[in-house]
Design a protein around this motif. Structure first.
Motif, short mmCIF file in Angstrom:
data_model
loop_
_atom_site.label_atom_id
_atom_site.label_comp_id
_atom_site.label_asym_id
_atom_site.label_seq_id
_atom_site.Cartn_x
_atom_site.Cartn_y
_atom_site.Cartn_z
N ASP A 179 -7.18 -17.69 -8.87
CA ASP A 179 -5.96 -18.42 -8.56
C ASP A 179 -5.58 -18.12 -7.10
N PRO A 180 -5.19 -19.14 -6.32
CA PRO A 180 -4.91 -18.90 -4.89
C PRO A 180 -3.77 -17.91 -4.63
N VAL A 181 -2.75 -17.91 -5.48
CA VAL A 181 -1.65 -16.96 -5.29
C VAL A 181 -2.12 -15.55 -5.60
N PHE A 182 -2.89 -15.40 -6.68
CA PHE A 182 -3.44 -14.08 -7.00
C PHE A 182 -4.37 -13.61 -5.88
N LEU A 183 -5.18 -14.52 -5.35
CA LEU A 183 -6.09 -14.15 -4.26
C LEU A 183 -5.31 -13.63 -3.07
N THR A 184 -4.20 -14.27 -2.74
CA THR A 184 -3.39 -13.87 -1.59
C THR A 184 -2.85 -12.46 -1.76
N VAL A 185 -2.24 -12.19 -2.92
CA VAL A 185 -1.63 -10.87 -3.12
C VAL A 185 -2.68 -9.80 -3.38
N ALA A 186 -3.82 -10.19 -3.96
CA ALA A 186 -4.88 -9.21 -4.21
C ALA A 186 -5.51 -8.74 -2.91
N ARG A 187 -5.82 -9.68 -2.01
CA ARG A 187 -6.44 -9.31 -0.74
C ARG A 187 -5.48 -8.46 0.10
N ALA A 188 -4.20 -8.81 0.06
CA ALA A 188 -3.21 -8.04 0.82
C ALA A 188 -3.05 -6.64 0.23
N SER A 189 -3.09 -6.53 -1.10
CA SER A 189 -2.94 -5.23 -1.75
C SER A 189 -4.10 -4.31 -1.41
N ILE A 190 -5.31 -4.83 -1.47
CA ILE A 190 -6.49 -4.03 -1.17
C ILE A 190 -6.44 -3.55 0.29
N ALA A 191 -6.14 -4.49 1.20
CA ALA A 191 -6.07 -4.13 2.62
C ALA A 191 -4.93 -3.15 2.89
N ALA A 192 -3.80 -3.34 2.21
CA ALA A 192 -2.65 -2.46 2.42
C ALA A 192 -2.95 -1.03 1.98
N LEU A 193 -3.61 -0.87 0.86
CA LEU A 193 -3.97 0.47 0.40
C LEU A 193 -4.93 1.15 1.37
N LEU A 194 -5.88 0.39 1.89
CA LEU A 194 -6.79 0.94 2.89
C LEU A 194 -6.05 1.28 4.18
N GLY A 195 -5.13 0.40 4.57
CA GLY A 195 -4.34 0.65 5.78
C GLY A 195 -3.49 1.89 5.66
N LEU A 196 -2.88 2.11 4.50
CA LEU A 196 -2.09 3.32 4.28
C LEU A 196 -2.95 4.57 4.37
N CYS A 197 -4.17 4.46 3.86
CA CYS A 197 -5.08 5.61 3.97
C CYS A 197 -5.39 5.93 5.43
N PHE B 180 -4.97 9.54 9.98
CA PHE B 180 -4.79 9.80 11.41
C PHE B 180 -3.37 10.24 11.75
N LYS B 181 -2.58 10.53 10.72
CA LYS B 181 -1.24 11.11 10.87
C LYS B 181 -0.37 10.34 11.87
N GLN B 182 -0.27 9.03 11.64
CA GLN B 182 0.50 8.18 12.53
C GLN B 182 2.00 8.31 12.24
N GLN B 183 2.79 8.32 13.32
CA GLN B 183 4.24 8.39 13.16
C GLN B 183 4.78 7.05 12.66
N ARG B 184 5.90 7.13 11.93
CA ARG B 184 6.53 5.92 11.42
C ARG B 184 7.07 5.09 12.59
N PRO B 185 7.07 3.76 12.45
CA PRO B 185 7.65 2.90 13.49
C PRO B 185 9.12 3.22 13.70
#
Length: 296
Positions: free
Chosen positions: A42-60, A65-70
């Motif tokens: 489903d296109p809506v599921f695809l949108t939130v799934a791809r963002a979720s996967i990328a977001a979890l990787l981004g948080l890692c 690299f111990k980045q400071q909060r914006p």
């Protein structure tokens, strides 16, 4: 201590074009991959799934690299980036690809340089030379003219969705590039993904199919590509390139994206690429050379 690129603006600009080109190459596979994925997801599921996967990787990455909060003033621009490139563009293109082929939708990507340049002026404070706009407008008119020649009545919903996707993406690109100057290129997309996580992750869980047993390997690979490359890695190079070489200038590299995308659509999806498509692409490519020359 100043780096070589900081002391030499030309070197910094060249690095910007190289990083931007790598980003465009990565993004070129997005629409063909999305086209494959929406055949089974489903296109809506695809949108939130791809963002979720990328977001979890981004948080890692941020944690590793111990980045400071914006800072407080950086959160609002990050929200604009999240709404534009994390949620808006992927969702609108996924919906559009239910009505049009990836080869047809890729042609609309030719409008992105103009949209990015316009928002670069509005949000990034850039002032390209007047001749620059002539080449940008010419390239955009070629793309729109081709779309009109194909008959928008065949799939008006798909074309309208693609136009909206271009607008929100251009805003997200310009806002992210401006923010990259102070926050850093890869940090911008990682924090923008993190901002979206409280929305996209619960949505992905709720909208997930009851069974994944019928999902083919190409669909899974497509989901993996748009999650890892289109949503994360591509932006690392793209935002860095825009910040180094200028939003309006490096943004013109997006005119190369239809060429690469059409080649992928023909190769991977066996979609027909007409002579008209190729002619428009070649003409648009000629515009990027002129726009680059007069970008500053």
């Amino acid at each position: 201590m100043e780096t070589t690129s900081q002391r030499n603006p030309a070197a910094r600009g060249n690095r910007g074009w190289i990083n931007g080109f790598i980003g465009v190459l990565i993004f070129s596979g997005s629409l063909p991959a999305t086209r494959l994925a929406v055949l089974e997801f489903d296109p809506v599921f695809l949108t939130v799934a791809r963002a979720s996967i990328a977001a979890l990787l981004g948080l890692c990455l941020l944690r590793l690299f111990k980045q400071q909060r914006p800072t407080r003033s950086q959160w609002a621009p990050l929200l604009v980036v999240a709404l534009g490139v994390v949620i808006g563009f992927p969702l609108l293109t996924a919906l559009a690809l239910q009505y049009v082929t990836s080869a047809h939708s890729i042609v609309f990507i030719g409008l992105l340089p103009l949209a990015t340049a316009l928002f670069g002026v509005l949000r990034g404070g850039e002032r390209p030379r007047p001749v620059f706009w002539l080449f940008s407008l010419l390239g955009s008119l070629l793309v729109v003219g081709y779309a009109l020649s194909q008959g928008l009545n065949a799939a008006p919903a798909g074309d309208l969705l693609m136009l909206l996707a271009v607008l929100v993406c251009g805003l997200g690109y310009a806002e992210g590039a401006k923010l990259s100057r102070t926050l850093g290129g890869w940090q911008v997309i990682c924090w923008a993904l993190a901002v979206s996580l409280p929305v996209v992750l619960p949505s992905a869980v709720i909208l997930a199919p009851t069974s994944f047993s019928g999902i083919s390997l190409p669909a899974w690979l497509s989901l993996g590509y748009v999650s890892l490359f289109s949503m994360l890695i591509g932006f690392v190079f793209w935002y860095r390139g825009l910040a180094q070489g200028g939003i309006a200038a490096v943004g013109q590299l997006q005119l190369l994206q239809p060429f690469f995308g059409l080649a992928l659509a023909a190769t991977l999806l066996h979609e027909q690429v007409s002579v008209g498509m190729l002619a428009v692409t070649v003409a648009v490519l000629a515009c990027v050379a002129g726009a680059k020359k007069f970008a500053r």
